[in-house]
Motif scaffolding. Structure first.
Motif, PDB file in Angstrom:
ATOM      1  N   SER A 119       0.816  -1.219   0.000  1.00  0.00           N
ATOM      2  CA  SER A 119       0.000   0.000   0.000  1.00  0.00           C
ATOM      3  C   SER A 119       0.842   1.258   0.000  1.00  0.00           C
ATOM      4  O   SER A 119       0.328   2.355  -0.247  1.00  0.00           O
ATOM      5  CB  SER A 119      -0.922   0.000   1.227  1.00  0.00           C
ATOM      6  N   THR A 120       2.148   1.126   0.273  1.00  0.00           N
ATOM      7  CA  THR A 120       3.019   2.308   0.346  1.00  0.00           C
ATOM      8  C   THR A 120       4.044   2.331  -0.782  1.00  0.00           C
ATOM      9  O   THR A 120       5.030   3.070  -0.715  1.00  0.00           O
ATOM     10  CB  THR A 120       3.758   2.348   1.697  1.00  0.00           C
ATOM     11  N   GLY A 121       3.822   1.542  -1.820  1.00  0.00           N
ATOM     12  CA  GLY A 121       4.778   1.491  -2.912  1.00  0.00           C
ATOM     13  C   GLY A 121       5.945   0.577  -2.590  1.00  0.00           C
ATOM     14  O   GLY A 121       6.006  -0.039  -1.520  1.00  0.00           O
ATOM     15  N   ILE A 122       6.884   0.504  -3.518  1.00  0.00           N
ATOM     16  CA  ILE A 122       8.049  -0.367  -3.369  1.00  0.00           C
ATOM     17  C   ILE A 122       9.287   0.503  -3.202  1.00  0.00           C
ATOM     18  O   ILE A 122       9.580   1.338  -4.062  1.00  0.00           O
ATOM     19  CB  ILE A 122       8.198  -1.294  -4.581  1.00  0.00           C
ATOM     20  N   PRO A 123      10.030   0.332  -2.116  1.00  0.00           N
ATOM     21  CA  PRO A 123      11.238   1.143  -1.911  1.00  0.00           C
ATOM     22  C   PRO A 123      12.241   0.967  -3.041  1.00  0.00           C
ATOM     23  O   PRO A 123      12.332  -0.101  -3.647  1.00  0.00           O
ATOM     24  CB  PRO A 123      11.799   0.614  -0.582  1.00  0.00           C
ATOM     25  N   GLU A 124      12.990   2.008  -3.318  1.00  0.00           N
ATOM     26  CA  GLU A 124      14.010   1.954  -4.365  1.00  0.00           C
ATOM     27  C   GLU A 124      15.053   0.891  -4.029  1.00  0.00           C
ATOM     28  O   GLU A 124      15.477   0.753  -2.887  1.00  0.00           O
ATOM     29  CB  GLU A 124      14.686   3.322  -4.497  1.00  0.00           C
ATOM     30  N   GLY A 125      15.452   0.143  -5.031  1.00  0.00           N
ATOM     31  CA  GLY A 125      16.471  -0.887  -4.847  1.00  0.00           C
ATOM     32  C   GLY A 125      15.915  -2.258  -4.543  1.00  0.00           C
ATOM     33  O   GLY A 125      16.663  -3.240  -4.529  1.00  0.00           O
ATOM     34  N   VAL A 126      14.621  -2.358  -4.278  1.00  0.00           N
ATOM     35  CA  VAL A 126      14.017  -3.667  -4.028  1.00  0.00           C
ATOM     36  C   VAL A 126      13.839  -4.376  -5.358  1.00  0.00           C
ATOM     37  O   VAL A 126      13.200  -3.861  -6.279  1.00  0.00           O
ATOM     38  CB  VAL A 126      12.666  -3.521  -3.302  1.00  0.00           C
ATOM     39  N   GLU A 127      14.401  -5.560  -5.472  1.00  0.00           N
ATOM     40  CA  GLU A 127      14.360  -6.349  -6.702  1.00  0.00           C
ATOM     41  C   GLU A 127      14.423  -7.816  -6.334  1.00  0.00           C
ATOM     42  O   GLU A 127      14.440  -8.168  -5.143  1.00  0.00           O
ATOM     43  CB  GLU A 127      15.535  -5.978  -7.604  1.00  0.00           C
ATOM     44  N   ALA A 128      14.436  -8.684  -7.349  1.00  0.00           N
ATOM     45  CA  ALA A 128      14.533 -10.122  -7.091  1.00  0.00           C
ATOM     46  C   ALA A 128      15.774 -10.411  -6.262  1.00  0.00           C
ATOM     47  O   ALA A 128      16.867  -9.955  -6.582  1.00  0.00           O
ATOM     48  CB  ALA A 128      14.582 -10.882  -8.412  1.00  0.00           C
ATOM     49  N   GLY A 129      15.580 -11.154  -5.171  1.00  0.00           N
ATOM     50  CA  GLY A 129      16.688 -11.502  -4.287  1.00  0.00           C
ATOM     51  C   GLY A 129      16.822 -10.615  -3.069  1.00  0.00           C
ATOM     52  O   GLY A 129      17.533 -10.952  -2.127  1.00  0.00           O
ATOM     53  N   THR A 130      16.134  -9.453  -3.060  1.00  0.00           N
ATOM     54  CA  THR A 130      16.207  -8.556  -1.902  1.00  0.00           C
ATOM     55  C   THR A 130      15.472  -9.163  -0.709  1.00  0.00           C
ATOM     56  O   THR A 130      14.386  -9.724  -0.853  1.00  0.00           O
ATOM     57  CB  THR A 130      15.573  -7.190  -2.244  1.00  0.00           C
ATOM     58  N   VAL A 131      16.072  -9.060   0.470  1.00  0.00           N
ATOM     59  CA  VAL A 131      15.436  -9.546   1.699  1.00  0.00           C
ATOM     60  C   VAL A 131      14.664  -8.385   2.329  1.00  0.00           C
ATOM     61  O   VAL A 131      15.215  -7.305   2.554  1.00  0.00           O
ATOM     62  CB  VAL A 131      16.483 -10.094   2.688  1.00  0.00           C
ATOM     63  N   VAL A 132      13.384  -8.609   2.614  1.00  0.00           N
ATOM     64  CA  VAL A 132      12.525  -7.554   3.152  1.00  0.00           C
ATOM     65  C   VAL A 132      11.727  -8.075   4.339  1.00  0.00           C
ATOM     66  O   VAL A 132      11.653  -9.277   4.587  1.00  0.00           O
ATOM     67  CB  VAL A 132      11.545  -7.022   2.077  1.00  0.00           C
ATOM     68  N   GLU A 133      11.141  -7.132   5.057  1.00  0.00           N
ATOM     69  CA  GLU A 133      10.136  -7.441   6.077  1.00  0.00           C
ATOM     70  C   GLU A 133       8.768  -7.051   5.528  1.00  0.00           C
ATOM     71  O   GLU A 133       8.648  -6.047   4.819  1.00  0.00           O
ATOM     72  CB  GLU A 133      10.399  -6.642   7.356  1.00  0.00           C
ATOM     73  N   ILE A 134       7.759  -7.847   5.860  1.00  0.00           N
ATOM     74  CA  ILE A 134       6.380  -7.488   5.512  1.00  0.00           C
ATOM     75  C   ILE A 134       5.717  -6.924   6.770  1.00  0.00           C
ATOM     76  O   ILE A 134       5.666  -7.593   7.802  1.00  0.00           O
ATOM     77  CB  ILE A 134       5.588  -8.694   4.990  1.00  0.00           C
ATOM     78  N   TRP A 135       5.240  -5.686   6.669  1.00  0.00           N
ATOM     79  CA  TRP A 135       4.535  -5.042   7.776  1.00  0.00           C
ATOM     80  C   TRP A 135       3.048  -4.996   7.464  1.00  0.00           C
ATOM     81  O   TRP A 135       2.651  -4.880   6.303  1.00  0.00           O
ATOM     82  CB  TRP A 135       5.061  -3.612   7.968  1.00  0.00           C
ATOM     83  N   GLN A 136       2.240  -5.078   8.499  1.00  0.00           N
ATOM     84  CA  GLN A 136       0.795  -4.970   8.325  1.00  0.00           C
ATOM     85  C   GLN A 136       0.220  -3.943   9.286  1.00  0.00           C
ATOM     86  O   GLN A 136       0.702  -3.763  10.400  1.00  0.00           O
ATOM     87  CB  GLN A 136       0.106  -6.320   8.559  1.00  0.00           C
ATOM     88  N   ALA A 137      -0.806  -3.248   8.797  1.00  0.00           N
ATOM     89  CA  ALA A 137      -1.590  -2.343   9.635  1.00  0.00           C
ATOM     90  C   ALA A 137      -3.029  -2.847   9.578  1.00  0.00           C
ATOM     91  O   ALA A 137      -3.727  -2.635   8.572  1.00  0.00           O
ATOM     92  CB  ALA A 137      -1.495  -0.906   9.137  1.00  0.00           C
TER      93      ALA A 137
END
Length: 206
Positions: A119-137
């Motif tokens: 819902s907040t877009g995709i941060p710059e630099g996020v691509e295949a292989g990037t490790v992220v956290e999923i947040w929920q509201a």
């Protein structure tokens, strides 16, 4: 009658002779090293693209390169080592040699992929292989507002960044992520429950 004394050879001639011998020896040693290195080289698989954890593998995902691996050669995959049903046990970067530990079979894999909408877009630099956290509201007041954001799943691997088309283009940014099967129920519950989801790259100071 006086005897004739042969002329002495000039000192520079001796030096030139020794230098010539040294160059010949160096040439022979170089050829020997090249041959020895070639003898130590073994064919190994090298990833031709970024491959994410849990992704099905085929021979088209790799090229064969000759590499001098020495005593660790048995720890890397070679031609013919990718069997049917093989999946990546971890993320492999483009150009990386493939260790045997990076291969598993589909039945043993604990991961799967899920498509989420950020819902907040995709941060710059996020691509295949990037490790992220999923947040929920979580939604409040029947979706008119949202609760304080919290981490839903940590250490998730991005499999692909999707470009929605048509009517979906206005609904937000979508990611296909690799998650542990044990987390699938929580993610699906958040999606169907109307929670606002966001992704934050790991290490970004979140």
């Amino acid at each position: 009658m006086a005897s004739l004394t042969p002329p002495r050879r000039a000192f520079w001639a001796d030096i030139r002779f020794l230098v010539g011998i040294a160059l010949v020896a160096l040439s022979i040693a170089s050829v020997w090293l090249i041959i020895s290195a070639a003898d130590d080289a073994v064919p190994a698989l090298q990833a031709t693209r970024t491959i994410t954890q849990g992704e099905a593998l085929s021979s088209d995902d790799f090229r064969v390169v000759d590499v001098g691996l020495g005593s660790v050669a048995d720890g890397y995959l070679g031609p013919g080592d990718i069997g049917a049903g093989s999946v990546a046990a971890r993320t492999l970067r483009n150009g990386e040699l493939v260790p045997t530990s990076a291969l598993t079979d589909a039945d043993s894999s604990r991961s799967t992929t899920v498509v989420i909408q950020s819902s907040t877009g995709i941060p710059e630099g996020v691509e295949a292989g990037t490790v992220v956290e999923i947040w929920q509201a979580p939604p409040l007041d029947e979706g008119r507002s949202y609760d304080v954001p919290r981490i839903l799943v940590a250490d998730v691997i991005v499999h692909d960044v999707l470009d929605p088309e048509g009517v979906l283009a206005d609904t937000g940014s979508q990611l296909e992520v690799v998650i542990d099967r044990a987390d699938v129920a929580d993610v699906l519950a958040a999606i169907t429950g109307g929670a606002a989801l966001s992704v934050v790259p790991v290490g970004s100071g979140s």
